[in-house]
Design a protein around this motif. Sequence first.
Motif, PDB file in Angstrom:
ATOM      1  N   GLY A 101      64.634 -32.132   5.676  1.00 14.80           N
ATOM      2  CA  GLY A 101      63.584 -31.129   5.532  1.00 14.80           C
ATOM      3  C   GLY A 101      62.261 -31.530   6.160  1.00 14.80           C
ATOM      4  N   ASP A 102      62.193 -32.754   6.670  1.00 14.42           N
ATOM      5  CA  ASP A 102      60.939 -33.291   7.193  1.00 14.42           C
ATOM      6  C   ASP A 102      61.149 -33.736   8.641  1.00 14.42           C
ATOM      7  N   ILE A 103      60.307 -33.220   9.551  1.00 20.28           N
ATOM      8  CA  ILE A 103      60.521 -33.566  10.966  1.00 20.28           C
ATOM      9  C   ILE A 103      59.434 -34.490  11.515  1.00 20.28           C
ATOM     10  N   ILE A 106      56.645 -39.727  13.979  1.00 17.73           N
ATOM     11  CA  ILE A 106      55.833 -40.752  14.645  1.00 17.73           C
ATOM     12  C   ILE A 106      55.686 -42.016  13.789  1.00 17.73           C
ATOM     13  N   GLY A 107      55.297 -41.825  12.524  1.00 15.07           N
ATOM     14  CA  GLY A 107      55.121 -42.976  11.638  1.00 15.07           C
ATOM     15  C   GLY A 107      56.430 -43.700  11.408  1.00 15.07           C
ATOM     16  N   LYS A 108      57.483 -42.920  11.212  1.00 19.21           N
ATOM     17  CA  LYS A 108      58.820 -43.503  11.006  1.00 19.21           C
ATOM     18  C   LYS A 108      59.217 -44.353  12.213  1.00 19.21           C
ATOM     19  N   ASP A 200      51.137 -48.612   6.037  1.00 13.22           N
ATOM     20  CA  ASP A 200      51.214 -48.648   7.496  1.00 13.22           C
ATOM     21  C   ASP A 200      52.399 -49.487   7.964  1.00 13.22           C
ATOM     22  N   ALA A 201      52.611 -49.428   9.274  1.00  9.10           N
ATOM     23  CA  ALA A 201      53.812 -50.059   9.830  1.00  9.10           C
ATOM     24  C   ALA A 201      53.741 -51.585   9.773  1.00  9.10           C
ATOM     25  N   ILE A 202      52.535 -52.103   9.878  1.00  6.90           N
ATOM     26  CA  ILE A 202      52.396 -53.563   9.842  1.00  6.90           C
ATOM     27  C   ILE A 202      52.744 -54.068   8.439  1.00  6.90           C
ATOM     28  N   GLY A 203      52.220 -53.349   7.439  1.00 11.55           N
ATOM     29  CA  GLY A 203      52.543 -53.692   6.052  1.00 11.55           C
ATOM     30  C   GLY A 203      54.020 -53.502   5.761  1.00 11.55           C
ATOM     31  N   ALA A 204      54.634 -52.517   6.427  1.00 11.58           N
ATOM     32  CA  ALA A 204      56.064 -52.258   6.208  1.00 11.58           C
ATOM     33  C   ALA A 204      56.893 -53.483   6.591  1.00 11.58           C
ATOM     34  N   VAL A 205      56.463 -54.174   7.632  1.00 14.57           N
ATOM     35  CA  VAL A 205      57.186 -55.387   8.061  1.00 14.57           C
ATOM     36  C   VAL A 205      57.081 -56.455   6.968  1.00 14.57           C
TER      37      VAL A 205
HETATM   38  C1  B12 Z   1      51.615 -34.880  13.943  1.00 13.81           C
HETATM   39  C2  B12 Z   1      51.804 -34.041  12.711  1.00 13.81           C
HETATM   40  C3  B12 Z   1      52.786 -33.048  12.726  1.00 13.81           C
HETATM   41  C4  B12 Z   1      53.733 -32.845  13.921  1.00 13.81           C
HETATM   42  C5  B12 Z   1      54.823 -33.934  13.873  1.00 13.81           C
HETATM   43  C6  B12 Z   1      55.257 -34.293  15.287  1.00 13.81           C
HETATM   44  C7  B12 Z   1      56.262 -35.410  15.282  1.00 13.81           C
HETATM   45  N1  B12 Z   1      57.081 -35.385  16.312  1.00 13.81           N
HETATM   46  O1  B12 Z   1      56.315 -36.260  14.425  1.00 13.81           O
HETATM   47  C8  B12 Z   1      54.278 -31.406  13.643  1.00 13.81           C
HETATM   48  C9  B12 Z   1      53.435 -30.409  14.379  1.00 13.81           C
HETATM   49  C10 B12 Z   1      55.733 -31.172  13.972  1.00 13.81           C
HETATM   50  C11 B12 Z   1      53.962 -31.242  12.166  1.00 13.81           C
HETATM   51  C12 B12 Z   1      54.550 -30.250  11.411  1.00 13.81           C
HETATM   52  C13 B12 Z   1      54.182 -29.977  10.109  1.00 13.81           C
HETATM   53  N2  B12 Z   1      53.196 -30.564   9.408  1.00 13.81           N
HETATM   54 CO1  B12 Z   1      52.312 -32.209   9.980  1.00 13.81          CO
HETATM   55  N3  B12 Z   1      51.102 -33.557  10.456  1.00 13.81           N
HETATM   56  C14 B12 Z   1      50.993 -34.269  11.541  1.00 13.81           C
HETATM   57  C15 B12 Z   1      49.802 -35.264  11.370  1.00 13.81           C
HETATM   58  C16 B12 Z   1      48.575 -34.721  12.113  1.00 13.81           C
HETATM   59  C17 B12 Z   1      50.024 -36.670  11.844  1.00 13.81           C
HETATM   60  C18 B12 Z   1      51.268 -37.352  11.279  1.00 13.81           C
HETATM   61  C19 B12 Z   1      51.466 -38.614  12.056  1.00 13.81           C
HETATM   62  O2  B12 Z   1      52.267 -38.653  12.980  1.00 13.81           O
HETATM   63  N4  B12 Z   1      50.639 -39.641  11.746  1.00 13.81           N
HETATM   64  C20 B12 Z   1      50.625 -40.902  12.499  1.00 13.81           C
HETATM   65  C21 B12 Z   1      51.597 -41.861  11.901  1.00 13.81           C
HETATM   66  C22 B12 Z   1      51.502 -43.181  12.686  1.00 13.81           C
HETATM   67  O3  B12 Z   1      51.207 -42.064  10.575  1.00 13.81           O
HETATM   68  P1  B12 Z   1      52.171 -41.740   9.344  1.00 13.81           P
HETATM   69  O4  B12 Z   1      53.145 -40.682   9.731  1.00 13.81           O
HETATM   70  O5  B12 Z   1      51.365 -41.538   8.118  1.00 13.81           O
HETATM   71  O6  B12 Z   1      53.006 -43.065   9.206  1.00 13.81           O
HETATM   72  C23 B12 Z   1      52.405 -44.290   8.815  1.00 13.81           C
HETATM   73  C24 B12 Z   1      52.462 -44.530   7.309  1.00 13.81           C
HETATM   74  O7  B12 Z   1      52.556 -43.347   6.539  1.00 13.81           O
HETATM   75  C25 B12 Z   1      53.607 -45.463   7.122  1.00 13.81           C
HETATM   76  N5  B12 Z   1      54.951 -44.920   6.997  1.00 13.81           N
HETATM   77  C26 B12 Z   1      55.487 -43.780   7.489  1.00 13.81           C
HETATM   78  N6  B12 Z   1      56.782 -43.708   7.213  1.00 13.81           N
HETATM   79  C27 B12 Z   1      57.106 -44.828   6.542  1.00 13.81           C
HETATM   80  C28 B12 Z   1      58.318 -45.263   6.020  1.00 13.81           C
HETATM   81  C29 B12 Z   1      58.336 -46.475   5.350  1.00 13.81           C
HETATM   82  C30 B12 Z   1      59.630 -46.951   4.800  1.00 13.81           C
HETATM   83  C31 B12 Z   1      57.161 -47.237   5.179  1.00 13.81           C
HETATM   84  C32 B12 Z   1      57.189 -48.507   4.417  1.00 13.81           C
HETATM   85  C33 B12 Z   1      55.965 -46.810   5.717  1.00 13.81           C
HETATM   86  C34 B12 Z   1      55.943 -45.607   6.397  1.00 13.81           C
HETATM   87  O8  B12 Z   1      53.564 -46.242   8.303  1.00 13.81           O
HETATM   88  C35 B12 Z   1      53.285 -45.377   9.398  1.00 13.81           C
HETATM   89  C36 B12 Z   1      52.697 -46.150  10.528  1.00 13.81           C
HETATM   90  O9  B12 Z   1      51.436 -46.728  10.247  1.00 13.81           O
HETATM   91  C37 B12 Z   1      49.607 -35.239   9.801  1.00 13.81           C
HETATM   92  C38 B12 Z   1      48.192 -35.549   9.304  1.00 13.81           C
HETATM   93  C39 B12 Z   1      47.942 -37.029   9.194  1.00 13.81           C
HETATM   94  N7  B12 Z   1      46.821 -37.488   9.709  1.00 13.81           N
HETATM   95  O10 B12 Z   1      48.779 -37.755   8.654  1.00 13.81           O
HETATM   96  C40 B12 Z   1      50.085 -33.823   9.471  1.00 13.81           C
HETATM   97  C41 B12 Z   1      50.625 -33.520   8.079  1.00 13.81           C
HETATM   98  C42 B12 Z   1      51.551 -34.628   7.596  1.00 13.81           C
HETATM   99  N8  B12 Z   1      51.408 -32.309   8.309  1.00 13.81           N
HETATM  100  C43 B12 Z   1      51.300 -31.442   7.360  1.00 13.81           C
HETATM  101  C44 B12 Z   1      51.955 -30.171   7.316  1.00 13.81           C
HETATM  102  C45 B12 Z   1      51.573 -29.235   6.187  1.00 13.81           C
HETATM  103  C46 B12 Z   1      52.900 -29.817   8.291  1.00 13.81           C
HETATM  104  C47 B12 Z   1      53.731 -28.519   8.331  1.00 13.81           C
HETATM  105  C48 B12 Z   1      54.293 -28.063   6.973  1.00 13.81           C
HETATM  106  C49 B12 Z   1      52.832 -27.465   8.982  1.00 13.81           C
HETATM  107  C50 B12 Z   1      53.393 -26.049   8.999  1.00 13.81           C
HETATM  108  N9  B12 Z   1      52.681 -25.189   8.305  1.00 13.81           N
HETATM  109  O11 B12 Z   1      54.421 -25.804   9.570  1.00 13.81           O
HETATM  110  C51 B12 Z   1      54.855 -28.900   9.323  1.00 13.81           C
HETATM  111  C52 B12 Z   1      56.102 -29.488   8.600  1.00 13.81           C
HETATM  112  C53 B12 Z   1      57.347 -29.507   9.432  1.00 13.81           C
HETATM  113  C54 B12 Z   1      58.449 -30.247   8.718  1.00 13.81           C
HETATM  114  N10 B12 Z   1      59.402 -29.543   8.139  1.00 13.81           N
HETATM  115  O12 B12 Z   1      58.445 -31.468   8.676  1.00 13.81           O
HETATM  116  C55 B12 Z   1      50.392 -31.951   6.241  1.00 13.81           C
HETATM  117  C56 B12 Z   1      51.186 -32.382   5.001  1.00 13.81           C
HETATM  118  C57 B12 Z   1      50.525 -31.954   3.706  1.00 13.81           C
HETATM  119  C58 B12 Z   1      51.311 -32.432   2.536  1.00 13.81           C
HETATM  120  N11 B12 Z   1      50.686 -33.328   1.774  1.00 13.81           N
HETATM  121  O13 B12 Z   1      52.420 -32.056   2.304  1.00 13.81           O
HETATM  122  C59 B12 Z   1      49.579 -33.063   6.971  1.00 13.81           C
HETATM  123  C60 B12 Z   1      49.128 -34.207   6.036  1.00 13.81           C
HETATM  124  C61 B12 Z   1      48.355 -32.388   7.639  1.00 13.81           C
HETATM  125  C62 B12 Z   1      47.325 -31.941   6.628  1.00 13.81           C
HETATM  126  N12 B12 Z   1      46.272 -32.718   6.427  1.00 13.81           N
HETATM  127  O14 B12 Z   1      47.471 -30.880   6.040  1.00 13.81           O
HETATM  128  N13 B12 Z   1      53.041 -32.135  11.739  1.00 13.81           N
END
Ligand code: B12
Length: 216
Positions: A101-103, A106-108, A200-205
């Motif tokens: 359900g989640d697409i 990038i973080g993953k 974050d990813a560094i902490g994940a390691v």
């Molecule tokens: C890019 C993005 C998208 C892109 C994703 C593109 C892609 N190919 O991945 C697209 C446009 C597809 C998208 C879609 C949606 N999105 Co979006 N998206 C984002 C955004 C801006 C950035 C996410 C990201 O890539 N961050 C960068 C990475 C590096 O960080 P990260 O993912 O957090 O991962 C880090 C940590 O979390 C951790 N981590 C991640 N995974 C794991 C796993 C483990 C095991 C561990 C230990 C750590 C870890 O380490 C990572 C690296 O440091 C965020 C806002 C934000 N700033 O987070 C919203 C956000 C996540 N999205 C949001 C929403 C609402 C949506 C949609 C529902 C929008 C819509 N109305 O359709 C859809 C959902 C689609 C679906 N079914 O999944 C909301 C979620 C709100 C909530 N709390 O539920 C956010 C928070 C935006 C907001 N502020 O409202 N999105």
Amino acid sequence: MSELFQKMSQSILDGDMDTAAALALQALADGIDPQLVITEGYMPGLDQVGAAFACGESYLPELVMAGEAMKAAVAALEPEMQRLGQQRQTLGKVVLATVEGDIHEIGKSLVGTLLSSSGFQVFDLGVNVKASAIVEKARLEAADIVALSALLTTTMVRQREVIAALDEAGLRPAVKVMVGGAPVTPEWVARIGADGTSQDAIGAVQVARRLVGERE
Ligand code: B12
């Protein structure tokens, strides 16, 4: 360096994949650490886009473009991140996925890249992955860790479902479960009976190393 980082952040804000990737290559040519490039260069831009989206100042297309630009940057940095970890031993097997359900990938993918560059063998199943597929792969590979990403409050619950499915399959005692993604908190980890998390990813390691009994 800060001027380069500003340009990187701007390339994410502009959703400019070509510039994001070109700047990543420039940073590598300048010998800048790829992990620093991600956290100091691109992440501020992505955070800004996320914040603007959250308060209704930007819309889905901007989010998509920012995500694509970030992916292009990470893809350009990835070979070097892999190379930096190349000589390390295999620390364990990790089955990694973004839950059903989640697409958000990038973080993953970043977690996967850093885990594999740190010496883990990573099986990245991609995004929107069913619990049954994760359990199957964990069984097939005799995984040490299952790592689950969820970026939506509505999909976090799938992390608990995967843990239950691992339990049902009799795998839970042998497999550690690491969960992550922006909405995941330590309270959530405790509630679903996971073994660890990191923001974050560094902490994940570090967490993964701890989970396989490896000391820093
Ligand atoms: C890019 C993005 C998208 C892109 C994703 C593109 C892609 N190919 O991945 C697209 C446009 C597809 C998208 C879609 C949606 N999105 Co979006 N998206 C984002 C955004 C801006 C950035 C996410 C990201 O890539 N961050 C960068 C990475 C590096 O960080 P990260 O993912 O957090 O991962 C880090 C940590 O979390 C951790 N981590 C991640 N995974 C794991 C796993 C483990 C095991 C561990 C230990 C750590 C870890 O380490 C990572 C690296 O440091 C965020 C806002 C934000 N700033 O987070 C919203 C956000 C996540 N999205 C949001 C929403 C609402 C949506 C949609 C529902 C929008 C819509 N109305 O359709 C859809 C959902 C689609 C679906 N079914 O999944 C909301 C979620 C709100 C909530 N709390 O539920 C956010 C928070 C935006 C907001 N502020 O409202 N999105």
